[in-house]
Design a protein around this motif. Structure first.
Motif, PDB file in Angstrom:
ATOM      1  N   ARG A 193       1.729 -17.861  46.202  1.00  0.00           N
ATOM      2  CA  ARG A 193       0.526 -17.226  46.744  1.00  0.00           C
ATOM      3  C   ARG A 193      -0.028 -17.984  47.940  1.00  0.00           C
ATOM      4  O   ARG A 193      -0.512 -17.393  48.905  1.00  0.00           O
ATOM      5  CB  ARG A 193      -0.538 -17.121  45.654  1.00  0.00           C
ATOM      6  N   GLU A 194       0.033 -19.308  47.874  1.00  0.00           N
ATOM      7  CA  GLU A 194      -0.489 -20.110  48.962  1.00  0.00           C
ATOM      8  C   GLU A 194       0.324 -19.906  50.244  1.00  0.00           C
ATOM      9  O   GLU A 194      -0.231 -19.844  51.342  1.00  0.00           O
ATOM     10  CB  GLU A 194      -0.494 -21.594  48.569  1.00  0.00           C
ATOM     11  N   ASP A 195       1.630 -19.792  50.095  1.00  0.00           N
ATOM     12  CA  ASP A 195       2.491 -19.531  51.251  1.00  0.00           C
ATOM     13  C   ASP A 195       2.121 -18.206  51.909  1.00  0.00           C
ATOM     14  O   ASP A 195       1.950 -18.122  53.134  1.00  0.00           O
ATOM     15  CB  ASP A 195       3.957 -19.458  50.821  1.00  0.00           C
ATOM     16  N   VAL A 196       2.026 -17.168  51.093  1.00  0.00           N
ATOM     17  CA  VAL A 196       1.725 -15.835  51.623  1.00  0.00           C
ATOM     18  C   VAL A 196       0.357 -15.823  52.281  1.00  0.00           C
ATOM     19  O   VAL A 196       0.175 -15.266  53.372  1.00  0.00           O
ATOM     20  CB  VAL A 196       1.820 -14.775  50.504  1.00  0.00           C
ATOM     21  N   ALA A 197      -0.625 -16.455  51.643  1.00  0.00           N
ATOM     22  CA  ALA A 197      -1.979 -16.482  52.202  1.00  0.00           C
ATOM     23  C   ALA A 197      -2.009 -17.216  53.535  1.00  0.00           C
ATOM     24  O   ALA A 197      -2.698 -16.791  54.481  1.00  0.00           O
ATOM     25  CB  ALA A 197      -2.943 -17.140  51.217  1.00  0.00           C
ATOM     26  N   ALA A 198      -1.266 -18.303  53.642  1.00  0.00           N
ATOM     27  CA  ALA A 198      -1.231 -19.058  54.887  1.00  0.00           C
ATOM     28  C   ALA A 198      -0.629 -18.224  56.013  1.00  0.00           C
ATOM     29  O   ALA A 198      -1.104 -18.258  57.163  1.00  0.00           O
ATOM     30  CB  ALA A 198      -0.433 -20.344  54.697  1.00  0.00           C
ATOM     31  N   MET A 199       0.397 -17.448  55.703  1.00  0.00           N
ATOM     32  CA  MET A 199       1.008 -16.597  56.716  1.00  0.00           C
ATOM     33  C   MET A 199       0.149 -15.383  57.019  1.00  0.00           C
ATOM     34  O   MET A 199       0.093 -14.919  58.168  1.00  0.00           O
ATOM     35  CB  MET A 199       2.413 -16.197  56.278  1.00  0.00           C
ATOM     36  N   ASP A 200      -0.541 -14.871  56.018  1.00  0.00           N
ATOM     37  CA  ASP A 200      -1.474 -13.768  56.261  1.00  0.00           C
ATOM     38  C   ASP A 200      -2.529 -14.171  57.288  1.00  0.00           C
ATOM     39  O   ASP A 200      -3.019 -13.332  58.062  1.00  0.00           O
ATOM     40  CB  ASP A 200      -2.156 -13.347  54.962  1.00  0.00           C
ATOM     41  N   ALA A 201      -2.901 -15.442  57.298  1.00  0.00           N
ATOM     42  CA  ALA A 201      -3.946 -15.924  58.205  1.00  0.00           C
ATOM     43  C   ALA A 201      -3.485 -16.003  59.652  1.00  0.00           C
ATOM     44  O   ALA A 201      -4.305 -16.256  60.548  1.00  0.00           O
ATOM     45  CB  ALA A 201      -4.436 -17.297  57.738  1.00  0.00           C
ATOM     46  N   LEU A 202      -2.203 -15.771  59.918  1.00  0.00           N
ATOM     47  CA  LEU A 202      -1.676 -15.812  61.283  1.00  0.00           C
ATOM     48  C   LEU A 202      -1.894 -14.510  62.038  1.00  0.00           C
ATOM     49  O   LEU A 202      -1.583 -14.418  63.234  1.00  0.00           O
ATOM     50  CB  LEU A 202      -0.174 -16.133  61.256  1.00  0.00           C
ATOM     51  N   ASP A 203      -2.419 -13.500  61.391  1.00  0.00           N
ATOM     52  CA  ASP A 203      -2.555 -12.179  62.008  1.00  0.00           C
ATOM     53  C   ASP A 203      -3.393 -12.226  63.275  1.00  0.00           C
ATOM     54  O   ASP A 203      -4.417 -12.914  63.347  1.00  0.00           O
ATOM     55  CB  ASP A 203      -3.195 -11.213  61.004  1.00  0.00           C
ATOM     56  N   ASP A 204      -2.946 -11.475  64.285  1.00  0.00           N
ATOM     57  CA  ASP A 204      -3.656 -11.375  65.561  1.00  0.00           C
ATOM     58  C   ASP A 204      -3.694  -9.907  65.960  1.00  0.00           C
ATOM     59  O   ASP A 204      -2.650  -9.318  66.241  1.00  0.00           O
ATOM     60  CB  ASP A 204      -2.926 -12.196  66.623  1.00  0.00           C
ATOM     61  N   PRO A 205      -4.879  -9.281  66.001  1.00  0.00           N
ATOM     62  CA  PRO A 205      -4.959  -7.867  66.374  1.00  0.00           C
ATOM     63  C   PRO A 205      -4.366  -7.573  67.756  1.00  0.00           C
ATOM     64  O   PRO A 205      -3.992  -6.430  68.039  1.00  0.00           O
ATOM     65  CB  PRO A 205      -6.463  -7.580  66.348  1.00  0.00           C
ATOM     66  N   GLU A 206      -4.261  -8.601  68.592  1.00  0.00           N
ATOM     67  CA  GLU A 206      -3.692  -8.428  69.933  1.00  0.00           C
ATOM     68  C   GLU A 206      -2.239  -8.890  69.980  1.00  0.00           C
ATOM     69  O   GLU A 206      -1.696  -9.123  71.063  1.00  0.00           O
ATOM     70  CB  GLU A 206      -4.523  -9.231  70.951  1.00  0.00           C
ATOM     71  N   GLY A 207      -1.615  -9.002  68.839  1.00  0.00           N
ATOM     72  CA  GLY A 207      -0.268  -9.572  68.776  1.00  0.00           C
ATOM     73  C   GLY A 207       0.871  -8.603  69.017  1.00  0.00           C
ATOM     74  O   GLY A 207       2.031  -8.978  68.836  1.00  0.00           O
ATOM     75  N   ARG A 208       0.570  -7.379  69.410  1.00  0.00           N
ATOM     76  CA  ARG A 208       1.646  -6.394  69.639  1.00  0.00           C
ATOM     77  C   ARG A 208       2.574  -6.868  70.743  1.00  0.00           C
ATOM     78  O   ARG A 208       2.126  -7.322  71.809  1.00  0.00           O
ATOM     79  CB  ARG A 208       1.046  -5.039  70.000  1.00  0.00           C
TER      80      ARG A 208
END
Length: 265
Positions: A242-257
């Motif tokens: 869960r910690e791995d997934v949560a850490a990667m979830d935090a990388l989201d960038d709405p301008e990352g297209r």
């Protein structure tokens, strides 16, 4: 290998092999390598200009085969399908997608009606879309009553498309990720991802693909040699906590297209 259930009752492998930018002359050998490793989902498209090579490679194994309708064929779906089938050397494909909605031309509803006819004729076992926004899907469902089985969209840890995924889940549509490794966004050297990779003794690519799989996504990374194909495939044996997934979830960038916006094509 996990399979995902489609809304038409069929299933699709969660991890597949993309062939974008794979030359037709090399496609057969690369696809054969992928099948030898264990891949069962092979993704191509008319615009990739490698359907003949992909089809030749697929003759060596049991394959879930996807191809796509290009933007200039929305009013010519049957002929476009027949051309793809001839190049692939098959009588039907497992999944046929409308590659882009091209809303400026306002022909995607007609194209979807043509896709339904192809499914009913047995030329495509399942049908779906690619790069469609919720508004585009709403329009084709309202016109036909048929919901796409899959929507293939740009999706990676720096552009996670959360609202789109919620929409897909509500409509029982499988989300399939293209550009899953975030080409050009330095994800393979991101310290969060490399830290998780070191923790598990895995590659950064495997960590990213395992993140997609942990979220119940179908994912089609491209690789052009057997070493990278094997590395990607081995993500199926990695279970993130869960910690791995949560850490990667935090990388989201709405301008990352990275690719085009669906309304700009």
């Amino acid at each position: 290998m996990t399979d995902l259930t489609l809304n038409d009752g069929r299933s699709i492998p969660a991890l597949g092999m993309g062939t974008w930018q794979v030359p037709d002359s090399q496609a057969a050998s690369i696809v054969r390598s992928g099948l030898d490793i264990g891949y069962r989902l092979i993704d191509t498209a008319a615009i990739y200009q490698n359907e003949r090579g992909v089809g030749d490679g697929c003759k060596s194994g049991d394959v879930f085969l996807t191809t796509k309708l290009w933007n200039d064929r929305h009013d010519d779906v049957t002929a476009a399908m027949d051309e793809s089938l001839a190049l692939l050397g098959v009588e039907s494909v497992d999944l046929y997608l409308i590659h882009w909605p091209v809303p400026a031309n306002n022909r995607f509803i007609d194209a979807w009606k043509g896709m339904i006819a192809l499914r009913d004729a047995g030329k495509a076992k399942s049908i779906g879309v690619s790069n469609f926004l919720p508004e585009h899907i709403d329009a084709i469902v309202a016109a036909t009553g048929v919901t796409p089985a899959v929507n293939q969209i740009e999706l990676h840890p720096r552009f996670q498309q959360r609202e789109q995924r919620v929409y897909h889940e509500a409509h029982d549509i499988v989300t399939q990720s293209w550009s899953p490794l975030g080409q050009g966004k330095d994800l393979l050297t991101d310290p969060v991802i490399t830290g998780i990779a070191d923790k598990h003794g895995r590659s950064a690519a495997q960590v990213i693909l395992a993140w997609h799989l942990a979220h119940g996504l179908s994912v089609i990374p491209k690789a052009s040699d057997a070493t990278h194909l094997k590395d990607n495939f081995d993500a199926t044996g990695l279970e993130l906590d869960r910690e791995d997934v949560a850490a990667m979830d935090a990388l989201d960038d709405p301008e990352g297209r990275l690719g085009s916006h669906p309304n700009s094509m």
